[in-house]
Design a protein around this motif. Structure first.
Motif, PDB file in Angstrom:
ATOM      1  N   TYR A   1     -37.786  -8.578  73.761  1.00 42.14           N
ATOM      2  CA  TYR A   1     -37.793  -9.663  72.477  1.00 42.14           C
ATOM      3  C   TYR A   1     -38.459  -9.047  71.103  1.00 42.14           C
ATOM      4  N   ARG A   2     -39.054  -8.146  71.220  1.00 43.43           N
ATOM      5  CA  ARG A   2     -39.515  -7.478  70.210  1.00 43.43           C
ATOM      6  C   ARG A   2     -38.425  -6.825  69.148  1.00 43.43           C
ATOM      7  N   GLU A   3     -37.480  -6.126  70.164  1.00 42.93           N
ATOM      8  CA  GLU A   3     -36.339  -5.639  69.655  1.00 42.93           C
ATOM      9  C   GLU A   3     -35.389  -6.724  69.011  1.00 42.93           C
ATOM     10  N   LEU A   4     -35.252  -7.859  69.768  1.00 40.79           N
ATOM     11  CA  LEU A   4     -34.456  -8.784  69.256  1.00 40.79           C
ATOM     12  C   LEU A   4     -35.138  -9.347  67.946  1.00 40.79           C
ATOM     13  N   GLU A   5     -36.416  -9.519  67.930  1.00 41.72           N
ATOM     14  CA  GLU A   5     -37.058 -10.053  66.701  1.00 41.72           C
ATOM     15  C   GLU A   5     -37.032  -9.191  65.533  1.00 41.72           C
ATOM     16  N   ARG A   6     -36.959  -7.743  65.892  1.00 44.48           N
ATOM     17  CA  ARG A   6     -36.898  -6.842  64.840  1.00 44.48           C
ATOM     18  C   ARG A   6     -35.304  -6.779  64.313  1.00 44.48           C
ATOM     19  N   GLU A   7     -34.520  -7.240  64.933  1.00 44.63           N
ATOM     20  CA  GLU A   7     -33.220  -7.481  64.540  1.00 44.63           C
ATOM     21  C   GLU A   7     -32.796  -8.883  63.891  1.00 44.63           C
ATOM     22  N   GLY A   8     -33.795  -9.526  63.848  1.00 41.76           N
ATOM     23  CA  GLY A   8     -33.608 -10.822  63.139  1.00 41.76           C
ATOM     24  C   GLY A   8     -32.826 -11.919  63.819  1.00 41.76           C
ATOM     25  N   LEU A   9     -32.836 -11.654  65.254  1.00 42.41           N
ATOM     26  CA  LEU A   9     -32.011 -12.505  66.026  1.00 42.41           C
ATOM     27  C   LEU A   9     -33.003 -13.740  66.795  1.00 42.41           C
ATOM     28  N   VAL A  10     -34.234 -13.461  66.887  1.00 41.06           N
ATOM     29  CA  VAL A  10     -35.359 -14.447  67.283  1.00 41.06           C
ATOM     30  C   VAL A  10     -36.453 -14.681  66.709  1.00 41.06           C
ATOM     31  N   GLU A  11     -37.166 -15.572  67.092  1.00 37.24           N
ATOM     32  CA  GLU A  11     -38.524 -15.566  66.094  1.00 37.24           C
ATOM     33  C   GLU A  11     -39.434 -16.160  67.271  1.00 37.24           C
ATOM     34  N   ALA A  12     -40.663 -15.267  67.389  1.00 36.41           N
ATOM     35  CA  ALA A  12     -41.692 -15.668  68.455  1.00 36.41           C
ATOM     36  C   ALA A  12     -42.698 -16.693  67.565  1.00 36.41           C
ATOM     37  N   LYS A  13     -42.884 -17.648  68.181  1.00 36.17           N
ATOM     38  CA  LYS A  13     -43.764 -18.637  67.691  1.00 36.17           C
ATOM     39  C   LYS A  13     -45.150 -18.583  68.609  1.00 36.17           C
ATOM     40  N   ARG A  14     -46.043 -18.473  68.178  1.00 30.02           N
ATOM     41  CA  ARG A  14     -47.270 -18.123  68.936  1.00 30.02           C
ATOM     42  C   ARG A  14     -47.842 -19.346  69.781  1.00 30.02           C
ATOM     43  N   GLY A  15     -47.882 -19.381  70.943  1.00 29.98           N
ATOM     44  CA  GLY A  15     -48.026 -20.740  71.971  1.00 29.98           C
ATOM     45  C   GLY A  15     -47.041 -21.378  72.193  1.00 29.98           C
ATOM     46  N   LEU A  16     -45.941 -21.109  71.340  1.00 26.33           N
ATOM     47  CA  LEU A  16     -44.562 -21.949  71.875  1.00 26.33           C
ATOM     48  C   LEU A  16     -43.509 -21.243  72.556  1.00 26.33           C
ATOM     49  N   GLY A  17     -43.443 -20.122  71.991  1.00 28.94           N
ATOM     50  CA  GLY A  17     -42.101 -19.226  72.690  1.00 28.94           C
ATOM     51  C   GLY A  17     -41.576 -18.551  71.781  1.00 28.94           C
ATOM     52  N   THR A  18     -40.374 -18.054  72.226  1.00 33.57           N
ATOM     53  CA  THR A  18     -39.538 -17.035  71.323  1.00 33.57           C
ATOM     54  C   THR A  18     -38.082 -18.063  71.457  1.00 33.57           C
ATOM     55  N   PHE A  19     -37.753 -17.991  70.192  1.00 29.52           N
ATOM     56  CA  PHE A  19     -36.771 -18.892  69.785  1.00 29.52           C
ATOM     57  C   PHE A  19     -35.356 -18.343  68.956  1.00 29.52           C
ATOM     58  N   ILE A  20     -34.299 -18.605  69.194  1.00 25.79           N
ATOM     59  CA  ILE A  20     -33.050 -18.068  68.534  1.00 25.79           C
ATOM     60  C   ILE A  20     -33.161 -18.561  67.144  1.00 25.79           C
ATOM     61  N   ARG A  21     -32.967 -17.410  66.256  1.00 23.52           N
ATOM     62  CA  ARG A  21     -32.835 -17.631  64.539  1.00 23.52           C
ATOM     63  C   ARG A  21     -31.585 -17.959  64.192  1.00 23.52           C
ATOM     64  N   LYS A  22     -30.594 -16.969  64.679  1.00 21.41           N
ATOM     65  CA  LYS A  22     -29.245 -17.057  64.152  1.00 21.41           C
ATOM     66  C   LYS A  22     -28.391 -16.737  65.234  1.00 21.41           C
ATOM     67  N   SER A  23     -26.974 -16.910  65.098  1.00 20.26           N
ATOM     68  CA  SER A  23     -26.148 -16.943  66.108  1.00 20.26           C
ATOM     69  C   SER A  23     -25.226 -15.662  65.790  1.00 20.26           C
ATOM     70  N   LEU A  24     -24.583 -15.117  66.807  1.00 16.53           N
ATOM     71  CA  LEU A  24     -23.804 -13.960  66.562  1.00 16.53           C
ATOM     72  C   LEU A  24     -22.140 -14.214  66.675  1.00 16.53           C
TER      73      LEU A  24
END
Length: 129
Positions: free
Chosen positions: A58-81
């Protein structure tokens, strides 16, 4: 919700399998911006892998800008491919080809090698392809 399948015999690091499967789901339109990824706990329960492995993916996906972790809520998709929806007519053609390859008694690895070879020949210099 996305369900990860871990192949322990693939030789591919587990966290990379999660990254690759997430990217594939994004390319196929199975995940869209705003969608929530399974929690690390859910992935661990479904796959019996270490929670740190899921977090690394998940950190790798976040580093690539694909997901965003929201503390206490989860990890969400930021953009499509990509732009290859799972219900594309090309998917049916590819499925037919895969069936013919299996009927010709080609092994899975042979099919993957053949497909990769064709991709490389037709998509030279296109990045991931």
């Amino acid at each position: 919700m996305l369900e990860y399948r871990i192949d322990r015999r693939s030789g591919i690091a587990t966290y990379l399998q999660i990254v690759q499967q997430t990217k594939q789901a994004l390319r196929l339109g199975l995940l869209e911006p705003g969608d929530k990824l399974p929690t690390a706990r859910e992935v661990v329960e479904a796959t019996a892998i270490n929670p740190n492995t899921v977090l690394k993916a998940y950190r790798e996906l976040e580093r690539e800008g694909l997901v965003e972790a929201k503390r206490g809520l989860g990890t969400f998709i930021r953009k499509s491919l990509g732009s290859a929806p799972a219900d594309s007519p090309l998917s049916d053609e590819l499925a037919d080809w895969a069936r013919r390859a299996r009927d010709a008694r080609l092994e899975r690895d042979d099919v993957a090698a053949l497909f990769t070879s064709v991709l490389e020949r037709h998509f030279k210099g296109d990045g991931d392809a």
